[in-house]
Design a protein around this motif. Structure first.
Motif, PDB file in Angstrom:
ATOM      1  N   ARG A 143       3.834   4.022  -3.354  1.00  0.00           N
ATOM      2  CA  ARG A 143       3.326   2.668  -3.173  1.00  0.00           C
ATOM      3  C   ARG A 143       4.376   1.825  -2.461  1.00  0.00           C
ATOM      4  N   ILE A 144       3.957   1.079  -1.458  1.00  0.00           N
ATOM      5  CA  ILE A 144       4.817   0.090  -0.818  1.00  0.00           C
ATOM      6  C   ILE A 144       4.094  -1.253  -0.900  1.00  0.00           C
ATOM      7  N   ALA A 177      -0.143   1.124   6.558  1.00  0.00           N
ATOM      8  CA  ALA A 177      -1.215   1.663   5.723  1.00  0.00           C
ATOM      9  C   ALA A 177      -2.000   2.737   6.466  1.00  0.00           C
ATOM     10  N   LEU A 178      -2.279   2.498   7.744  1.00  0.00           N
ATOM     11  CA  LEU A 178      -2.998   3.482   8.541  1.00  0.00           C
ATOM     12  C   LEU A 178      -2.206   4.779   8.680  1.00  0.00           C
ATOM     13  N   GLU A 179      -0.929   4.667   8.979  1.00  0.00           N
ATOM     14  CA  GLU A 179      -0.131   5.852   9.299  1.00  0.00           C
ATOM     15  C   GLU A 179       0.316   6.630   8.073  1.00  0.00           C
ATOM     16  N   VAL A 187      -0.069   0.994   1.172  1.00  0.00           N
ATOM     17  CA  VAL A 187       0.781  -0.125   1.614  1.00  0.00           C
ATOM     18  C   VAL A 187      -0.049  -1.397   1.579  1.00  0.00           C
ATOM     19  N   ASN A 188       0.393  -2.367   0.797  1.00  0.00           N
ATOM     20  CA  ASN A 188      -0.323  -3.622   0.663  1.00  0.00           C
ATOM     21  C   ASN A 188       0.654  -4.794   0.685  1.00  0.00           C
ATOM     22  N   ALA A 189       0.111  -5.975   0.896  1.00  0.00           N
ATOM     23  CA  ALA A 189       0.916  -7.193   0.897  1.00  0.00           C
ATOM     24  C   ALA A 189       0.467  -8.102  -0.236  1.00  0.00           C
ATOM     25  N   VAL A 190       1.414  -8.849  -0.775  1.00  0.00           N
ATOM     26  CA  VAL A 190       1.125  -9.945  -1.696  1.00  0.00           C
ATOM     27  C   VAL A 190       1.601 -11.219  -1.014  1.00  0.00           C
ATOM     28  N   ALA A 191       0.703 -12.198  -0.910  1.00  0.00           N
ATOM     29  CA  ALA A 191       0.985 -13.426  -0.155  1.00  0.00           C
ATOM     30  C   ALA A 191       1.016 -14.617  -1.112  1.00  0.00           C
TER      31      ALA A 191
END
Length: 271
Positions: A143-144, A177-179, A187-191
């Motif tokens: 997880r990233i 996330a695609l690669e 791979v996700n972001a928290v904003a």
């Protein structure tokens, strides 16, 4: 295409900028979820040691190292060093370290722009490369989570480099996330919006006592509220979530960040 590995039990997380604020809250939350935690700090070693103590109080291992993301590419070596110290693995990387500026666009100097871009975009890029390579070598996925900002999506006056870096990190999240999907790495972001942390001058503030009329929920966020979303994305329940940006902003982006932080009354609530 190679077979996507089944998600393994997450064991080790590395969190940059975990000496305070969202980083500290995330370290504690992941320790409560059963993870050992690598902690980086830049200027506050005592804060990092406090975070490590809280992790250990929850029965998990903690390792601490200094990381200066203006010193690239060598700063990314810290990811490998912490992984080595915590059992030669990293299952989760949380790119949380960040910095900003409050300078009008026309007054910005190149050094300031480069500093903000390195800390908020280039540094996370390099750290994610290091973590992903180790995850792929183990063949167990990972997880990233990249901590961006509401300014990943919407601009703010006086924060041009910060907005550029966070916007770039948001789109980098999608490309990664695609690669990395074929390797079982999400791979996700928290904003986050306005969170009560040292960066906003509100460390240890009881957010229930602070009024923010321009934010629909009427207050800043608590670091633990952002950490809860990070923990979800870092854990097994988010195994089918990748390439997404999760706003933790009390509805600020519905108003626009400038309005959300500058409105002084509740008149907007009435038609």
């Amino acid at each position: 295409m190679s077979a996507v590995p089944e998600p393994a039990a997450v064991k080790t997380a590395v969190i940059t900028g975990a000496d305070s604020g969202i980083g500290r809250a995330a370290a504690v939350r992941l320790a409560e979820a059963g993870m050992d935690v690598g902690i980086t700090w830049h200027t506050d070693e005592a804060g990092a040691e406090r975070t490590a103590r809280e992790v250990r109080e929850r029965g998990r291992l903690a390792a601490v190292a200094r990381m200066d993301l203006t010193r690239l590419p060598e700063a990314a070596d810290t990811v490998d060093a912490l992984a080595d110290e915590l059992g030669d693995r990293v299952d989760v990387l949380v790119n949380n370290a960040g910095t900003g500026s409050a300078v009008p666009f026309l007054d910005l100097g190149l050094d300031d722009v480069r500093r903000v871009l390195d800390v908020n975009l280039v540094g996370p890029f390099l750290c994610a490369q290091r973590a992903a390579r180790r995850m792929i070598a183990r063949g167990e996925g990972g997880r990233i989570v990249n901590v961006t900002s509401v300014h990943e999506h919407q601009p703010r006056v006086g924060a041009a480099p910060y907005c550029a870096a966070k916007g770039g990190l948001g789109l980098l999240t999608q490309a990664m996330a695609l690669e990395l999907a074929e390797h079982g790495i999400t791979v996700n972001a928290v904003a986050p919006g306005e969170i009560a942390t040292p960066m906003t001058g509100q460390e240890d503030t009881d957010v229930r006592t602070v009024s923010r009329p321009g934010v629909p929920l009427g207050r800043p966020g608590d670091a633990r509220e952002a950490a809860a979303v990070i923990a979800f994305l870092a854990g097994p329940d988010a195994s089918y979530v990748t390439g997404a940006s999760w706003s933790v902003d009390g509805g600020m982006m519905l108003m626009g960040p400038m309005a959300g932080s500058h409105l002084t009354g509740d008149d907007w609530r009435r038609p």
